[in-house]
Design a protein around this motif. Structure first.
Motif, short mmCIF file in Angstrom:
data_model
loop_
_atom_site.label_atom_id
_atom_site.label_comp_id
_atom_site.label_asym_id
_atom_site.label_seq_id
_atom_site.Cartn_x
_atom_site.Cartn_y
_atom_site.Cartn_z
N GLN A 91 32.23 11.75 -28.63
CA GLN A 91 32.81 12.78 -27.77
C GLN A 91 31.73 13.28 -26.83
N GLY A 92 32.15 13.69 -25.62
CA GLY A 92 31.17 14.04 -24.60
C GLY A 92 31.06 15.52 -24.31
N LEU A 93 30.56 15.80 -23.14
CA LEU A 93 30.13 17.13 -22.74
C LEU A 93 31.28 18.00 -22.24
N ALA A 94 31.32 19.23 -22.70
CA ALA A 94 32.15 20.28 -22.11
C ALA A 94 31.21 21.29 -21.48
N THR A 95 31.20 21.40 -20.17
CA THR A 95 30.20 22.24 -19.49
C THR A 95 30.43 23.73 -19.72
N ALA A 96 31.68 24.11 -20.00
CA ALA A 96 32.10 25.51 -20.14
C ALA A 96 32.12 26.26 -18.81
N ASP A 97 31.74 25.60 -17.73
CA ASP A 97 31.82 26.20 -16.39
C ASP A 97 31.82 25.06 -15.38
N ASP A 98 32.97 24.41 -15.26
CA ASP A 98 33.06 23.24 -14.39
C ASP A 98 32.81 23.60 -12.93
N PHE A 99 33.23 24.79 -12.51
CA PHE A 99 33.03 25.17 -11.11
C PHE A 99 31.54 25.19 -10.77
N GLY A 135 24.84 35.55 -26.91
CA GLY A 135 23.60 34.79 -26.89
C GLY A 135 23.74 33.35 -27.31
N GLY A 136 24.99 32.89 -27.53
CA GLY A 136 25.23 31.50 -27.88
C GLY A 136 25.43 30.64 -26.64
N VAL A 137 25.17 29.35 -26.78
CA VAL A 137 25.36 28.42 -25.66
C VAL A 137 26.84 28.25 -25.39
N ARG A 138 27.26 28.45 -24.15
CA ARG A 138 28.67 28.33 -23.81
C ARG A 138 29.18 26.90 -24.00
N SER A 139 28.40 25.95 -23.59
CA SER A 139 28.78 24.54 -23.65
C SER A 139 28.70 24.03 -25.08
N ASN A 140 29.32 22.86 -25.30
CA ASN A 140 29.17 22.19 -26.60
C ASN A 140 27.92 21.33 -26.65
N VAL A 141 27.04 21.47 -25.65
CA VAL A 141 25.88 20.59 -25.55
C VAL A 141 24.98 20.70 -26.78
N TRP A 142 24.97 21.86 -27.44
CA TRP A 142 24.13 22.02 -28.62
C TRP A 142 24.58 21.13 -29.77
N MET A 143 25.85 20.66 -29.73
CA MET A 143 26.37 19.77 -30.76
C MET A 143 26.09 18.30 -30.46
N LEU A 144 25.55 18.03 -29.28
CA LEU A 144 25.49 16.64 -28.79
C LEU A 144 24.06 16.10 -28.71
N ARG A 145 23.18 16.57 -29.56
CA ARG A 145 21.78 16.14 -29.44
C ARG A 145 21.64 14.63 -29.57
N ASP A 146 22.29 14.06 -30.59
CA ASP A 146 22.21 12.60 -30.76
C ASP A 146 22.91 11.88 -29.63
N THR A 147 24.07 12.39 -29.24
CA THR A 147 24.83 11.76 -28.15
C THR A 147 24.04 11.81 -26.84
#
Length: 810
Positions: free
Chosen positions: A74-82, A137-149
């Motif tokens: 599964q890939g990246l959700a930016t949480a702020d596409d604009f 204070g948490g990361v909006r994106s799911n990028v923190w879950m994607l370290r290996d990806t």
């Protein structure tokens, strides 16, 4: 022991009873016998009684897709596409390679080939995204879950698919150097085997096996149907022997090539070469359209043949019987009603499906759009004249080019800044043309020159084009219709990003066309010079003086009418010049901000396009309120606000190059605020503050607000643009409301529309000509009647309005 099941779900209500009786008595196509214990062989244990034992055993007898080094991510959700996504056509190709990466977002994809029209800001491995925090204070994106990806799979070649269910094959090749989104997961296989797997994963049988595992749900229900990565990973796959792999790969490559071939006529695609009407040969444009329709039909037929051959191979590899194949293809699988409803719901939100032009009119509009691109130096006319050969077709997994092959580029693959030696046409290297007959920069003359270059009978084709469009001449069409169509062409995935900007008078009587990729902070100043708008205004004023002098003390009715129209035109030009002069000192385009934020300060300059003006005004209000302080434009206009925000927001500090000033990494690897004295902070603000810009900004924010239609916004609660403005805009920055003001440009447009109708104009005549809303019309006509600029005759439906001598209603 087997259990008897009767499937009556597809039968009409009137036939269910007889179907049940027949199935109870004995053999029936709707009667199935299955052992309940075998349902658990399929992941999630669906109630799959209608499939054969052989199909259920596939899940236990065969390896799953995610084995032998294959995987699905599964890939990246930016949480702020604009903020973090752009259309690839709106960013600067020269600066994109280190910041903007092609992005497989998902949505509606076509099997085998799908152009990637989005790019994502992944500079420094997505550092801005990683540091975009929420209130806790948490990361909006799911990028923190994607370290290996992110480390091992981003930028790798693979196969993407849309997470939303579709009723047919949906895997497409993704070249190297791309990222992928959470709604566009990626499958990764052994290098060199991608095409064989691309074919198998697009087969009916693989699609069927995935759907067997799907949860039941329906559009709008709590259960959303999605092709989760775990489902793709768990789908059984057969052993691919070398012979079968080669057969599948050949068909996948051919399918990819055919799909890409059709996409070479789409000017927003990485594959673009030429518009469809210039890829075939015939005398008339209509005959060319028919020829391209034939090409498309032949291509579609071959794609269907290749799909059938891939299915044949897949059924053999899975060792499924003719009866199993019949059940898969004739509907004894999972009911597709929910899938179709979910798909339609998604299609309503995303207009990302490939566009194949099959009618003469859209093909003609594409030709005229390309011609504007040639006239402005974006596209290469030599591909159409035969002076340049088309480049060879790339391989499916080759990195995407910085520019489409149909663009005018140098040997480095980037857009040319100057005319190449021997090029057959001229174009403005400063990137603007005007709608002004006889002017050396006239847009329509430049487009006509493109026709002369590519058609032997250019005059006939020019008139045929106007006839097909249903207009008297193409100048009128470009002035009144092209910009809206251009916005639609350059809109995808909820982003609107026109690259040719029409700045115009309210009635569209005069326009300037800017190619944003050649625009600089000097462009608007350039428009004010004597050889463009400055000289045009002087010329038209002189013409007005001459008309007045020639008419004498007792002008005829015809002379008065001509003078009145000229006064309106001069007024519109003067209003346009005033607005450009107002915004020119503060405009500093930066394409990394995106097209709409670059256009936002210019929202007053597009009165002829009410819907786009409303979009830009909305973006401007949000800029003023501080919602887009990540933008370069925000720092340019409000450094005193943005610099202070960088102290507390590392993502903003990164965006504006102030990370090292305000932040440091401690021994544990955690980023901490850095103590910075007030003197240093003030110095940073002063270095970014311009007195000229501040004066222009103050003038712009205090200027009377023109009446702005909300455009096509049926869900809005108010027609007032001010109601959409952020509440946090400082009081000093707020201009008077539209209800209190009718701008002079709108009044001139109404007068011009009335003056064009000799016997007096009705309200409907004016609304059709100007595009005003009822509210705007009522305000404008009240002002004009009060001034005596317009007089009214008749009553109710017979009411007519006239421009003439001042006086009372008659």
């Amino acid at each position: 022991m087997k259990t008897v099941f009767i499937r009556a779900i597809e039968a009409p209500v009137s036939e269910k009873a007889s179907l049940l009786r027949e199935a109870i008595r004995g053999a029936s196509p709707a009667r199935f016998e299955a052992s309940i214990t075998t349902f658990g062989q399929i992941p999630r244990a669906p109630f799959a009684y209608w499939v054969s034992e052989r199909v259920r055993h596939l899940f236990s007898d065969l390896a799953s897709f995610a084995s032998s080094g294959r995987t699905v991510k599964q890939g990246l959700a930016t949480a702020d596409d604009f903020r973090f996504l752009r259309l690839w056509s709106e960013v600067d190709p020269r600066g994109a390679s280190e910041r903007w990466f092609a992005f497989a977002k998902g949505g509606r994809l076509s099997p085998f080939y799908a152009d990637l029209y989005l790019v994502v800001n992944w500079a420094r491995n997505g550092l801005e995204i990683q540091n975009n925090l929420n209130e806790r204070g948490g990361v909006r994106s799911n990028v923190w879950m994607l370290r290996d990806t992110a480390t091992n799979y981003f930028l790798r070649r693979g196969l993407t698919y849309p997470a939303r269910p579709h009723s047919a094959g949906w895997f497409a090749a993704v070249p190297a150097g791309c990222l992928f989104g959470h709604n566009g997961p990626m499958a990764f296989v052994e290098r060199g085997c991608e095409l064989a797997w691309l074919a198998l994963l697009n087969s009916r049988v693989f699609h069927f096996l995935v759907q067997l595992m799907m949860s039941r749900g329906h559009a709008g229900s709590g259960q959303t149907l999605t092709y989760e990565v775990g489902m793709i990973a768990a789908t059984p796959i057969p052993l691919l022997n070398p012979g079968a792999a080669n057969e599948l790969a050949e068909r996948a490559l051919r399918s990819w090539s055919l799909k890409r071939r059709l996409d070479t006529s789409n000017e927003t695609s990485h594959a673009f070469l030429l518009p469809a009407l210039l890829q075939v040969h015939a005398d008339r444009l209509t005959a060319r359209a028919q020829a391209w329709e034939a090409v498309t039909a032949t291509t579609q037929a071959e794609l269907e043949r290749l799909a059938a051959e891939i299915d044949d191979h897949a059924y053999r590899l899975y060792e499924l019987s003719a009866e199993d194949r019949k059940r898969i293809e004739e509907g004894f699988g999972v009911s597709t009603e929910n899938v179709r409803a979910e798909q339609e719901e998604g299609d309503a939100n995303d207009s990302d499906e490939e566009i194949v032009e099959l009618d003469a009119l859209p093909m003609l509009i594409s030709l005229l759009s390309w011609s504007v691109g040639v006239a402005l130096g974006r596209f290469d006319v030599c591909l159409a004249t035969g002076e340049r050969a088309a480049p060879p077709e790339p391989e499916p997994f080759d990195p995407l080019p910085a520019c489409a092959p149909g663009m005018l580029t140098g040997v480095d693959g980037f857009p040319l800044r100057v005319h190449p030696e021997g090029y057959p046409l001229s174009f403005p290297i400063d990137g603007f043309l005007v709608d002004d007959p006889g002017h050396p920069r006239d847009l329509v003359d430049a487009v006509r020159a493109v026709f002369e270059a590519v058609f032997d009978d250019a005059n006939a084709r020019w008139h045929e084009a106007a006839e097909l469009l249903g207009v008297a001449d193409l100048r009128t069409w470009y002035a009144t219709q092209f910009f809206e169509l251009h916005i639609k062409r350059y809109s995808k995935s909820r982003r609107k990003a026109p690259i040719y900007w029409q700045l115009a008078t309210a009635s569209g009587s005069y326009s300037v066309w800017i190619y944003i990729h050649r625009a600089t902070s000097d462009t608007l100043f350039r428009l004010l010079e004597a050889d463009v708008l400055g000289g045009k205004l002087d010329h038209e004023k002189s013409k007005l003086d001459s008309l007045t002098q020639e008419a004498g003390a007792n002008p005829s009715a015809a002379a008065r009418r001509e003078i009145e129209l000229q006064e309106i035109f001069v007024g519109e030009l003067s209003a346009l010049r005033t607005e450009i002069a107002r915004v020119a000192p503060l405009w500093k385009p930066n394409l990394d901000d995106g097209v709409i934020l670059n256009f936002a300060p210019l929202w007053r300059l597009v009165p002829q396009s009410r819907s786009w003006q409303a979009e830009c005004k909305k973006a401007w209000d949000k800029l003023v309120s501080g919602e887009y302080d990540w933008a370069h434009l925000a720092m340019h206009l409000w450094p005193e606000r943005v610099v202070l925000k960088c102290i507390d927001d590392r993502s903003l500090a990164i965006a504006h190059g102030l990370e090292e000033v305000f932040w440091h990494e401690d021994a544990s690897g955690t980023w901490q605020k850095q103590q910075v004295d007030e003197t240093t902070v003030q110095k940073l603000i002063d270095e970014r503050t311009s007195a000229t810009v501040k004066a222009a900004l103050k003038d712009l924010l205090s200027a009377a607000t023109p009446a702005v239609s909300k455009g096509r916004k049926p869900k809005a609660k108010s027609s007032s643009p001010q109601s959409a403005a952020p509440k946090s805009v400082p009081t000093a920055a707020r201009a008077p409301t539209a209800e209190a003001i009718v701008d002079e440009a709108t009044l001139n447009a109404v007068k011009a529309a009335i003056a064009r109708v000799a016997g007096g104009a009705s309200k409907a005549d004016v609304l059709t000509a100007t595009g005003l809303s009822d509210t705007d019309w009522n305000k404008a006509v009240a002002v004009l009647l009060d001034r005596g600029d317009v007089i009214r005759s008749g009553q109710k439906r017979g009411t007519r309005y006239h421009v003439g001598t001042h006086g009372e209603d008659r």
